[in-house]
Scaffold this active site. Structure first.
Site, PDB file in Angstrom:
ATOM      1  CE1 TYR A 107      -4.285   1.749   0.645  1.00 48.79           C
ATOM      2  CE2 TYR A 107      -2.571   3.568   1.576  1.00 48.79           C
ATOM      3  CZ  TYR A 107      -3.959   3.158   1.142  1.00 48.79           C
ATOM      4  OH  TYR A 107      -4.709   4.182   0.891  1.00 48.79           O
TER       5      TYR A 107
ATOM      6  CG  PHE B  36      -7.735  16.082 -24.737  1.00 43.97           C
ATOM      7  CD1 PHE B  36      -7.873  15.694 -26.213  1.00 43.97           C
ATOM      8  CD2 PHE B  36      -8.260  15.120 -24.109  1.00 43.97           C
ATOM      9  CE1 PHE B  36      -8.943  14.635 -26.661  1.00 43.97           C
ATOM     10  CE2 PHE B  36      -8.874  14.163 -24.185  1.00 43.97           C
ATOM     11  CZ  PHE B  36      -9.288  13.739 -25.389  1.00 43.97           C
ATOM     12  CG  ASP B  37     -12.392  15.797 -25.040  1.00 48.49           C
ATOM     13  OD1 ASP B  37     -11.309  15.345 -24.591  1.00 48.49           O
ATOM     14  OD2 ASP B  37     -13.106  15.061 -25.685  1.00 48.49           O
TER      15      ASP B  37
ATOM     16  CG  ASP C 121      -2.034  17.286 -21.758  1.00 47.13           C
ATOM     17  OD1 ASP C 121      -1.679  16.054 -21.691  1.00 47.13           O
ATOM     18  OD2 ASP C 121      -3.346  17.607 -22.311  1.00 47.13           O
TER      19      ASP C 121
ATOM     20  CB  ALA D  13      -0.901  12.467 -23.505  1.00 48.53           C
TER      21      ALA D  13
ATOM     22  CE  LYS E 151      -4.343   9.583 -24.415  1.00 50.16           C
ATOM     23  NZ  LYS E 151      -5.068   9.863 -23.257  1.00 50.16           N
TER      24      LYS E 151
ATOM     25  CG  HIS F 267     -17.634  13.608 -27.146  1.00 49.30           C
ATOM     26  ND1 HIS F 267     -17.672  14.443 -26.333  1.00 49.30           N
ATOM     27  CD2 HIS F 267     -16.334  12.767 -27.115  1.00 49.30           C
ATOM     28  CE1 HIS F 267     -16.448  14.394 -25.580  1.00 49.30           C
ATOM     29  NE2 HIS F 267     -15.791  13.422 -26.100  1.00 49.30           N
TER      30      HIS F 267
HETATM   31  N1  F0G Z   1      -4.601  15.205 -22.460  1.00 49.67           N
HETATM   32  C1  F0G Z   1      -4.542  14.775 -23.766  1.00 49.67           C
HETATM   33  C2  F0G Z   1      -3.534  15.371 -24.938  1.00 49.67           C
HETATM   34  C3  F0G Z   1      -5.287  13.575 -24.180  1.00 49.67           C
HETATM   35  O1  F0G Z   1      -4.955  13.312 -25.533  1.00 49.67           O
HETATM   36  C4  F0G Z   1      -5.740  12.983 -23.307  1.00 49.67           C
HETATM   37  C5  F0G Z   1      -6.597  11.745 -23.697  1.00 49.67           C
HETATM   38  C6  F0G Z   1      -6.206  13.577 -22.024  1.00 49.67           C
HETATM   39  C7  F0G Z   1      -5.076  14.518 -21.784  1.00 49.67           C
HETATM   40  C8  F0G Z   1      -6.784  12.783 -20.967  1.00 49.67           C
HETATM   41  O2  F0G Z   1      -6.138  11.600 -20.387  1.00 49.67           O
HETATM   42  O3  F0G Z   1      -7.923   9.954 -21.052  1.00 49.67           O
HETATM   43  O4  F0G Z   1      -5.951   9.302 -19.612  1.00 49.67           O
HETATM   44  O5  F0G Z   1      -7.873  10.908 -18.889  1.00 49.67           O
HETATM   45  N2  F0G Z   1      -7.227  11.641 -24.790  1.00 49.67           N
HETATM   46  C9  F0G Z   1      -7.781  10.251 -25.288  1.00 49.67           C
HETATM   47  C10 F0G Z   1      -7.843  10.363 -26.766  1.00 49.67           C
HETATM   48  C11 F0G Z   1      -8.918  10.278 -24.413  1.00 49.67           C
HETATM   49  O6  F0G Z   1      -8.718   9.552 -27.212  1.00 49.67           O
HETATM   50  O7  F0G Z   1      -7.022  11.402 -27.200  1.00 49.67           O
HETATM   51  P1  F0G Z   1      -6.892  10.406 -20.052  1.00 49.67           P
END
Ligand code: F0G
Length: 466
Positions: free
Chosen positions: A75, A127-128, A218, A220, A261, A452
């Protein structure tokens, strides 16, 4: 290894396979109707080639599966946490390493700490989920992409860049004291998976320094971004990708990552920074919502696999194959006259549905209609990035057309082979010839936040303006 051949091969062989479910068009039509024309509602086993996302859908290596077995599930203070921390510190140079179960958990925590009403977060493009978390905190998310990012047809090497002059104008207007953070998303997912140049990161860094604003990545898809810098930016051709990545991180005050990613794992993420005031607050939130600070919502084995994945992703043979895969798909689509964001991004290809389907009016969701047609004809699942995803509505709740209508074909890492992609290209060829048959869609039901994922749609009846 120096590669002198034209054919770029998958630099791995396959040890474990998973069968793909074949369906008929008739079956898929029923599936689509039952899913209310929302591809998030489809059972994955009914999908043949799943290009919905590159997030958490990759294949782990034998070494990563080995890491899963030796993961320490204690843990507190698990060995796997320290492996994870060491790897991320070595790569990013940041001191404070906070594990989270995925990217948006880091966003929720970070913007809970630094967001709030009256504040603005500036970015090349949020990102969204990032935007949603910024806005959920009460702050506003402002995007400053460069102009060439919106010129989809004309290739440019770094369409992910931020418009630094526009950012500065905004900072002067709103006051730097109201802007706690500038986020550089690498690569820029919302605008085509396009890379950000080192020069632009340096310029953003300079701007932030001037006004006392922090800059986070960010990150990813940091490795894909670093590889693009190697390929396209002057002075980096001979530089190892790892060093390029380290240089990118050095310019920032912190970063968060969806490890799903470029850490080549199915779940995980981290938030990293140097600021101890912010990190102390973030850890409080972490314990409240994710878990103790040495596991943060993950199992020890996940931490182990991330540490290994972060090393593997910097293998330049892997990155060469990775970037070539998206290019190959992009070239195939262009050959069929399918307009895409050119050049293709690092993690996939973005089809310009607005240009491809001019007979479908923007308020009838052309990109969603194309995504559904791809599924219907070929069992291929992509994702709409357009009016539905951006989800802006007027007072009456009616969707306002988004500036772009894209279908993203995101490529899972190390999962599909070239023949899968040839098949996708062939299906697109058929669709291009028969595109007039595709009809627009209308909304039956949609939620307030991130509509979406859950919206229900149906085809527009003939005579309703299609
Ligand atoms: N930032 C970026 C640039 C992303 O592409 C994503 C996720 C996130 C943050 C959020 O990360 O999904 O681990 O919570 N992108 C996915 C996509 C969902 O399909 O592009 P997460």
């Amino acid at each position: 290894m120096e590669w002198k051949w034209k054919t770029i091969i998958e630099p791995f062989k396959i040890k474990t396979v998973e069968p793909l479910g074949l369906t008929t068009r008739e079956e898929r039509l029923t599936v689509l109707e039952q899913a209310h024309y929302n591809l998030f509602n489809i059972r994955a086993e009914k999908v043949l080639v799943d290009l919905l996302t590159d997030s958490g859908t990759g294949a782990m290596s034998a070494a990563q599966w080995g890491g899963i077995m030796v993961g320490d599930e204690s843990y507190a203070g698990a060995r796997s946490y320290y492996n994870f921390e060491k790897e991320i510190r070595g790569l990013t140079g940041f001191d404070e390493i906070i594990p989270v179960h995925q990217g948006r958990a880091a966003e929720k925590i970070l913007f809970g700490v630094i967001g709030g009403k009256g504040r603005y977060i500036i970015s090349n493009s949020h990102f969204d989920t990032t935007r949603a978390n910024v806005e959920f905190s009460g702050a506003q998310a402002m995007d400053f992409p460069v102009k060439e990012a919106m010129d989809f047809d004309r290739p440019a090497p770094f369409k992910g860049n931020a418009d630094i002059a526009a950012m500065e104008k905004f900072i002067k207007e709103k006051g730097a004291e109201n802007i706690p953070l500038c986020v550089m998303t690498v690569t820029n997912n919302s605008l085509g998976g396009q890379p950000v140049s080192m020069q632009n990161l340096k310029a953003a860094r300079g701007l932030c320094r001037k006004y006392g604003i922090s800059m986070f990545l960010d990150c990813a898809r940091f490795a894909e971004n670093a590889y693009f810098i190697k390929l396209r930016e002057k002075g980096y051709a001979q530089c190892p990708v790892k060093e390029i990545a380290q240089e990118m991180f050095k310019l920032a005050d912190g970063a968060w990552m969806s490890a799903k990613k470029d850490a080549l794992v199915n779940i995980g993420g981290f938030l990293a920074m140097n600021d101890r005031t912010w990190s102390a607050k973030a850890r409080q939130m972490l314990i409240l919502t994710e878990g103790f600070s040495t596991y943060g919502g993950l199992a020890g084995r996940d931490l182990e696999a991330i540490a290994i994945g972060l090393r593997e992703v910097l293998d330049e043979n892997y990155l060469q194959y990775r970037i070539r895969s998206a290019q190959y798909l992009g070239e195939g689509l262009l050959n069929h006259g399918v307009p895409i964001i050119n050049p293709p991004g690092g993690h996939g290809v973005y089809v310009n549905a607005k240009k491809f389907l001019p007979h479908i009016k923007p308020h009838q969701f052309p990109a969603q209609a194309l995504a559904c047609a791809l599924y219907l004809e070929g069992g291929i699942r992509g994702v709409e990035i357009g009016t539905l995803m951006f989800g802006k509505r007027d007072k009456a709740g009616k969707f306002l057309p988004a500036p772009m209508e894209l279908v993203r074909l995101a490529m899972p890492r190390r999962v599909y082979t070239q023949s899968h992609i040839d098949y996708v290209i062939e299906v697109f060829g058929w669709i291009a010839k028969n595109k007039k048959r595709i009809k627009g869609l209308e909304i039956m039901e949609a939620s307030e936040i991130l509509p979406h994922f859950t919206a229900k749609l149906k085809p527009v009846k003939p005579g309703k303006g299609t």
